[in-house]
Design an enzyme around this catalytic site. Structure first.
Site, short mmCIF file in Angstrom:
data_model
loop_
_atom_site.label_atom_id
_atom_site.label_comp_id
_atom_site.label_asym_id
_atom_site.label_seq_id
_atom_site.Cartn_x
_atom_site.Cartn_y
_atom_site.Cartn_z
N ARG A 35 11.59 -9.32 -15.06
CA ARG A 35 10.99 -8.28 -15.91
C ARG A 35 11.86 -7.36 -16.54
O ARG A 35 11.57 -6.92 -17.92
CB ARG A 35 10.16 -7.15 -14.89
N LYS A 205 -7.33 -17.74 -1.97
CA LYS A 205 -8.46 -17.42 -1.59
C LYS A 205 -9.67 -17.41 -3.02
O LYS A 205 -9.11 -17.28 -3.90
CB LYS A 205 -8.68 -15.90 -1.35
N GLY A 361 1.65 -14.77 -10.03
CA GLY A 361 3.14 -14.57 -9.29
C GLY A 361 3.60 -15.88 -8.46
O GLY A 361 4.59 -16.37 -8.90
N GLY A 384 -1.43 -9.49 -12.19
CA GLY A 384 -3.03 -9.03 -12.42
C GLY A 384 -3.50 -8.96 -13.46
O GLY A 384 -4.71 -9.07 -13.76
P1 AMP Z 1 -2.95 -16.37 -4.33
O1 AMP Z 1 -2.05 -15.30 -4.14
O2 AMP Z 1 -4.13 -16.32 -3.76
O3 AMP Z 1 -2.41 -17.16 -5.54
O4 AMP Z 1 -2.18 -17.46 -3.05
C1 AMP Z 1 -0.95 -17.95 -3.05
C2 AMP Z 1 -0.86 -18.41 -1.56
O5 AMP Z 1 -1.55 -19.39 -1.33
C3 AMP Z 1 0.60 -19.10 -1.20
O6 AMP Z 1 1.36 -18.17 -0.43
C4 AMP Z 1 0.48 -20.28 -0.60
O7 AMP Z 1 1.21 -20.47 0.25
C5 AMP Z 1 -0.96 -20.25 -0.15
N1 AMP Z 1 -1.89 -21.36 -0.08
C6 AMP Z 1 -1.94 -22.45 -1.02
N2 AMP Z 1 -2.35 -23.44 -0.46
C7 AMP Z 1 -3.03 -23.23 0.82
C8 AMP Z 1 -3.63 -23.81 1.81
N3 AMP Z 1 -3.73 -25.04 1.75
N4 AMP Z 1 -3.59 -23.28 2.85
C9 AMP Z 1 -3.19 -21.84 3.15
N5 AMP Z 1 -2.35 -21.32 2.38
C10 AMP Z 1 -2.33 -21.75 1.13
#
Ligand code: AMP
Length: 405
Positions: A35, A205, A361, A384
């Site tokens: 950054r 999620k 990120g 974000g």
């Molecule tokens: P996000 O912050 O929602 O973009 O999620 C990123 C996180 O999702 C990372 O830390 C990944 O390890 C996790 N992730 C990705 N695929 C999976 C999965 N199949 N099961 C559990 N966690 C996951």
């Protein structure tokens, strides 16, 4: 040429909102300076014109006013190093231990051409996040011209990111070089995408990504869904997902998104197979299974080999690519193959002429980790902010300058 590039900053004091919210370890060493580096071209252009620079930023989330842990003073030596890298100039960096008040005004007032002043953490004042007008006005008094180069906080209507712009006339407020390139890349994907346009959405999620998927249904030709969120879609369609990540309260939402995509002729691609594990652990036993038939006691932690091929083909056929979120638990070596393969496919498609924007990120961490950061068209510094942009929201930091009368 842009307003910023055309402007001559000679003898002006430019007040720049930067995003210096960098991670520090417990010895106050910067563990990732991306950054800070991203703001250097803007600072150098102003200094090169014969202007001076006053930098303001937040760092972390201080709760109760000034705290040593969140002081921007820890960044001064590294900022000085970055500004003087590859040049003979010896740019001094001064520090004001308050972002407003006597010392800040005096130091800013005495600043000479070619000098840089870094102000203390804006969030030591609760007025910053509240978007307080009087506080914004006090900040505005520090400079002759306002430059916003903090895309990372463009989604916040804070005093220094948006409200402050009201205190400068139209020709005295503008985006810096980083903000300009972020906005141009995002606009290119959102409003001027060459088709086919694929959005690759991953991460943990569904709930975090519903709005972005909904908005992209209006624009994309294909949406690839990977990562943990894919299993909610699998279950929603009657699949067996074992212990994979699932948001049971979002099953109906997933079904609705699929229905909407059908109605709009947008192709949603879910991973046909998965790399599965018997526990959430870097040393878990692993195997493969169809993503809609994962045995009890097992969980999908990455997309499988067939899904890699399936997604790679879609990416290679695309002219515009947006990537937000990893395909699996790429932090663990056993489950990084899918994310790595997708990073490679995005880089190859870019080489073949597609425009690719990577943001958020974890996908940025992934392209950096796997060595593809300089092989995609643009890597965004905004997590974000980028997400909200692609949700279709107007970002206050952009609007404050673009919609100025
Ligand atoms: P996000 O912050 O929602 O973009 O999620 C990123 C996180 O999702 C990372 O830390 C990944 O390890 C996790 N992730 C990705 N695929 C999976 C999965 N199949 N099961 C559990 N966690 C996951």
């Amino acid at each position: 040429m842009s307003q910023f590039s055309q402007h001559n900053f000679a003898n002006e004091k430019a007040l720049i909102r930067v995003d210096f919210n960098v991670p520090l370890n417990d010895k106050f060493e910067i563990t990732d300076d991306t950054r800070m580096r991203a703001a250097i071209p803007t600072i150098k252009k102003i200094l090169g014109d014969g202007g001076s620079v006053i930098l303001m930023s937040h760092l972390g989330r201080p709760k109760d006013g000034p705290t040593d842990k969140y002081s921007l003073k820890h960044l001064v030596p590294h900022l000085q190093k970055l500004l003087n890298e590859g040049s003979k100039a010896n740019t001094p960096v001064l520090f004001a231990n308050d972002c407003i008040g006597e010392q800040a005004y005096t130091t800013a007032g005495m600043l000479r051409s070619g000098e840089v002043l870094l102000l203390e953490n804006l969030r030591f004042y609760k007025e910053e996040e509240k978007g307080d007008k009087a506080f914004a006005q006090k900040l505005a008094k520090l400079g002759d011209i306002y430059v916003n180069d903090a895309f990372g906080t463009a989604h916040r209507a804070h005093a220094s990111t948006a409200v402050i712009a009201d205190f400068f006339p139209k020709d005295k407020k503008m985006f810096g070089l980083l903000m300009e390139s972020e906005v141009n890349s995002a606009e290119k994907v959102m409003h001027k995408s060459e088709k086919p346009f694929v959005a690759i959405i991953g991460g943990a999620k569904v709930s975090d990504k519903i709005l972005i998927i909904e908005n992209l249904l209006e624009r994309a030709t294909d949406i690839i869904i990977g990562g943990g969120m894919a299993y909610t879609f699998m279950k929603a369609q009657g699949g067996k997902i074992g212990n994979s990540l699932c948001e049971d309260d979002r099953l109906e939402t997933a079904r609705e998104l699929i229905k909407k995509a059908d109605a709009k002729n947008v192709c949603i691609h879910l991973p046909s197979d998965s790399t599965i594990a018997d526990k959430f652990d870097a040393n878990a036993n692993d195997s493969t299974a169809p993503s809609n038939n994962i045995p009890d006691g097992w969980m999908g932690l990455d997309i499988g080999e067939n899904a890699c091929e399936q997604f790679t083909n879609v990416i290679h056929n695309s002219k515009t690519i947006l990537w937000n979120g990893p395909m699996g638990v790429f932090e663990m070596k056993k489950f990084q193959h899918g994310t790595k393969t997708i990073a490679k496919a995005v880089a190859e498609a870019t080489q073949e002429g597609a425009f690719s924007l990577v943001g958020g990120g974890d996908s940025v961490a992934a392209v950096n980790q796997f060595g593809y950061a300089d092989k995609v068209s643009y890597v965004s510094t905004g997590g974000g902010a980028l997400l909200e942009y692609f949700e279709g929201k107007e970002l206050p930091g952009i609007a404050a300058i673009k919609n100025a009368k």
